[in-house]
Design an enzyme around this catalytic site. Structure first.
Site: not given
Ligand code: PGA
Length: 256
Positions: A13-15, A99, A101, A171, A177, A217, A238
């Site tokens: 997931n490159w966001k 997600h 976010e 998640e 993150g 993470s 991510g």
């Molecule tokens: P992260 O993000 O691996 O940077 O914790 C995962 C995600 O938000 O899908």
């Protein structure tokens, strides 16, 4: 992982990171690091505008392109939205929905996540449906109840036939993150609970066949231990998916 019954999927997931022009050099580096034999499905989810470049650039590494969000509406006056039809038309095979976010910054609730998953399924795109508890919920010992509720709501009205084209990603919000990973045991416990909910909703066979990913993470160091768990069928990654060497290392961890 349980390869006998279900697919192993490593999805990045490159966001809102990278650019379309960064994909070519990324793929060159990734190609050099990836194992020769394919041990899992590899997906990179980018902003919608980068999907065509991902499809072109990802061919050699057999990386499928995914979106990160979709409109629940089919078409019409929804300025700024991207429809499932538009994603499918440019070649997206997957799309993240729900997600944390999106839930946090865009106030998306479980009903909306359900509508978005259905919109994707209608157009033949695999939804990667995210669920996860907050730190407060975990501390209050509400994790399993909350995840059960989220899974039920997200899958409401989705048929067993459609479930075959769905992926669930667990998640924990506190692990995203933050560098704090759930322990392999914590992640396994919740992924198993998700499979149990799905078994209650759809029966043993569909539950056995659905891929459940862990995200939060996940990195080159901890991937192997997480992926060794019986109910963890891959990762949604991510930060580490932005580094070709690290991402390749996570893919390699699926060969073990
Ligand atoms: P992260 O993000 O691996 O940077 O914790 C995962 C995600 O938000 O899908």
């Amino acid at each position: 992982m349980n390869r006998k019954y279900r697919k192993t999927v490593i999805a990045g997931n490159w966001k809102m990171n990278q650019t379309a022009s960064g994909i070519k050099p990324f793929m060159e580096e990734l190609k050099a690091e990836l194992p020769q034999t394919k041990s899992c499905d590899i997906v990179l989810c980018t902003p919608a505008v980068m999907i065509p470049a991902m499809i072109r650039g990802g061919k050699e590494c057999k990386v499928a392109a995914g979106g990160q969000d979709v409109s629940k509406y089919e078409k019409g006056a929804y300025t700024g939205e991207v429809s499932a039809d538009q994603l499918a038309d440019i070649g997206a095979k997957y799309c993240i929905v729900g997600h944390s976010e999106r839930r946090q910054y865009h106030h998306e609730d479980d009903m909306l996540v359900n509508a978005k998953a259905k919109a994707l399924l209608e157009k033949g795109i695999i939804p990667i449906i995210c669920v996860g508890e907050s730190l407060e919920q975990r501390e209050m010992d509400l994790t399993i109840e909350y995840i059960t509720y989220q899974v039920k709501a997200a899958l409401y009205g989705i048929s067993a036939q459609q479930l075959r084209h769905c992926i669930i990603a667990y998640e924990p919000i506190w692990a995203i993150g933050t560098g704090k990973t759930a322990t392999a045991q914590q992640a396994q416990e919740v992924c198993e609970a998700i499979r149990i909910v799905i078994r209650k909703m759809y029966g043993a066979r569909p539950a056995r066949a659905v891929s459940i990913l862990y995200g939060g993470s996940m990195n080159a160091k901890n991937a192997a231990e997480l992926l060794a768990q019986p109910d963890i069928d891959g990762g949604l990654i991510g930060g580490a998916s932005l580094k070709p060497a690290d991402f390749a290392q996570i893919v390699k961890a699926t060969t073990q």
